[in-house]
Design a protein around this motif. Sequence first.
Motif, mmCIF file in Angstrom:
data_model
loop_
_atom_site.group_PDB
_atom_site.id
_atom_site.type_symbol
_atom_site.label_atom_id
_atom_site.label_comp_id
_atom_site.label_asym_id
_atom_site.label_seq_id
_atom_site.Cartn_x
_atom_site.Cartn_y
_atom_site.Cartn_z
ATOM 1 N N VAL A 53 2.356 10.258 6.167
ATOM 2 C CA VAL A 53 2.510 9.874 4.762
ATOM 3 C C VAL A 53 3.893 9.267 4.543
ATOM 4 N N GLN A 54 4.910 9.889 5.096
ATOM 5 C CA GLN A 54 6.273 9.388 4.948
ATOM 6 C C GLN A 54 6.392 7.981 5.535
ATOM 7 N N LYS A 55 5.796 7.753 6.684
ATOM 8 C CA LYS A 55 5.848 6.435 7.327
ATOM 9 C C LYS A 55 5.095 5.386 6.516
ATOM 10 N N TRP A 56 3.980 5.766 5.903
ATOM 11 C CA TRP A 56 3.247 4.835 5.046
ATOM 12 C C TRP A 56 4.129 4.402 3.879
ATOM 13 N N GLU A 57 4.772 5.386 3.253
ATOM 14 C CA GLU A 57 5.537 5.125 2.040
ATOM 15 C C GLU A 57 6.761 4.247 2.286
ATOM 16 N N VAL A 58 7.343 4.306 3.477
ATOM 17 C CA VAL A 58 8.507 3.467 3.783
ATOM 18 C C VAL A 58 8.115 2.191 4.516
ATOM 19 N N GLY A 59 6.829 2.018 4.772
ATOM 20 C CA GLY A 59 6.338 0.786 5.367
ATOM 21 C C GLY A 59 6.405 0.708 6.881
ATOM 22 N N LYS A 60 6.622 1.835 7.547
ATOM 23 C CA LYS A 60 6.661 1.831 9.019
ATOM 24 C C LYS A 60 5.268 1.753 9.624
ATOM 25 N N ASN A 61 4.294 2.312 8.946
ATOM 26 C CA ASN A 61 2.890 2.294 9.380
ATOM 27 C C ASN A 61 2.009 2.048 8.170
ATOM 28 N N LYS A 62 0.761 1.704 8.445
ATOM 29 C CA LYS A 62 -0.225 1.545 7.372
ATOM 30 C C LYS A 62 -1.391 2.480 7.639
ATOM 31 N N PRO A 63 -1.994 3.025 6.584
ATOM 32 C CA PRO A 63 -3.142 3.915 6.772
ATOM 33 C C PRO A 63 -4.369 3.141 7.263
ATOM 34 N N CYS A 64 -5.199 3.826 8.045
ATOM 35 C CA CYS A 64 -6.452 3.226 8.497
ATOM 36 C C CYS A 64 -7.437 3.181 7.329
ATOM 37 N N LEU A 65 -8.530 2.472 7.510
ATOM 38 C CA LEU A 65 -9.507 2.295 6.436
ATOM 39 C C LEU A 65 -10.058 3.632 5.946
ATOM 40 N N GLU A 66 -10.357 4.533 6.856
ATOM 41 C CA GLU A 66 -10.900 5.838 6.442
ATOM 42 C C GLU A 66 -9.904 6.600 5.570
ATOM 43 N N VAL A 88 0.839 -1.203 0.000
ATOM 44 C CA VAL A 88 0.000 0.000 0.000
ATOM 45 C C VAL A 88 0.873 1.252 0.000
ATOM 46 N N GLY A 89 1.909 1.237 0.816
ATOM 47 C CA GLY A 89 2.806 2.389 0.887
ATOM 48 C C GLY A 89 3.491 2.684 -0.435
ATOM 49 N N GLU A 90 3.938 1.631 -1.109
ATOM 50 C CA GLU A 90 4.563 1.811 -2.420
ATOM 51 C C GLU A 90 3.559 2.384 -3.415
ATOM 52 N N LYS A 91 2.332 1.903 -3.357
ATOM 53 C CA LYS A 91 1.292 2.403 -4.264
ATOM 54 C C LYS A 91 0.995 3.872 -3.990
ATOM 55 N N ILE A 92 0.930 4.234 -2.720
ATOM 56 C CA ILE A 92 0.678 5.638 -2.371
ATOM 57 C C ILE A 92 1.791 6.524 -2.929
ATOM 58 N N ARG A 93 3.052 6.081 -2.768
ATOM 59 C CA ARG A 93 4.181 6.861 -3.279
ATOM 60 C C ARG A 93 4.089 7.008 -4.799
ATOM 61 N N VAL A 94 3.797 5.916 -5.508
ATOM 62 C CA VAL A 94 3.704 5.969 -6.965
ATOM 63 C C VAL A 94 2.560 6.882 -7.400
ATOM 64 N N LEU A 95 1.403 6.718 -6.793
ATOM 65 C CA LEU A 95 0.258 7.567 -7.144
ATOM 66 C C LEU A 95 0.560 9.037 -6.879
ATOM 67 N N ARG A 96 1.164 9.303 -5.752
ATOM 68 C CA ARG A 96 1.485 10.677 -5.373
ATOM 69 C C ARG A 96 2.477 11.292 -6.347
ATOM 70 N N THR A 97 3.564 10.569 -6.630
ATOM 71 C CA THR A 97 4.577 11.126 -7.528
ATOM 72 C C THR A 97 4.078 11.221 -8.965
ATOM 73 N N ASN A 98 3.281 10.244 -9.410
ATOM 74 C CA ASN A 98 2.710 10.308 -10.763
ATOM 75 C C ASN A 98 1.785 11.504 -10.933
ATOM 76 N N ASN A 99 1.239 11.985 -9.826
ATOM 77 C CA ASN A 99 0.336 13.139 -9.862
ATOM 78 C C ASN A 99 1.022 14.416 -9.412
ATOM 79 N N ASN A 100 2.362 14.393 -9.386
ATOM 80 C CA ASN A 100 3.158 15.568 -9.012
ATOM 81 C C ASN A 100 2.681 16.186 -7.703
#
Length: 69
Positions: free
Chosen positions: A32-45, A3-15
């Motif tokens: 956001v930084q922690k999600w992208e490096v895999g330290k935490n995961k976002p909640c469902l909301e 999920v974190g990798e996907k968030i990073r790709v989506l974010r960077t692809n959208n500048n």
Amino acid sequence: MTVGEKIRVLRTNNNMSQAALAGRVPISEDAVQKWEVGKNKPCLEDLKKISEIFCIDLMELIDDEKEII
């Protein structure tokens, strides 16, 4: 792809910066930084908001078998 990798790709692809995404969710830029490096995961909301921001199906975002290019 996590999920974190996907968030990073989506974010960077959208500048979009981590700060900009954080403001739209809304959460901290640090989260956001922690999600992208895999330290935490976002909640469902937060996952729902991210899928809406990037116009992506929630299942595509959370399924580790699916990749985003």
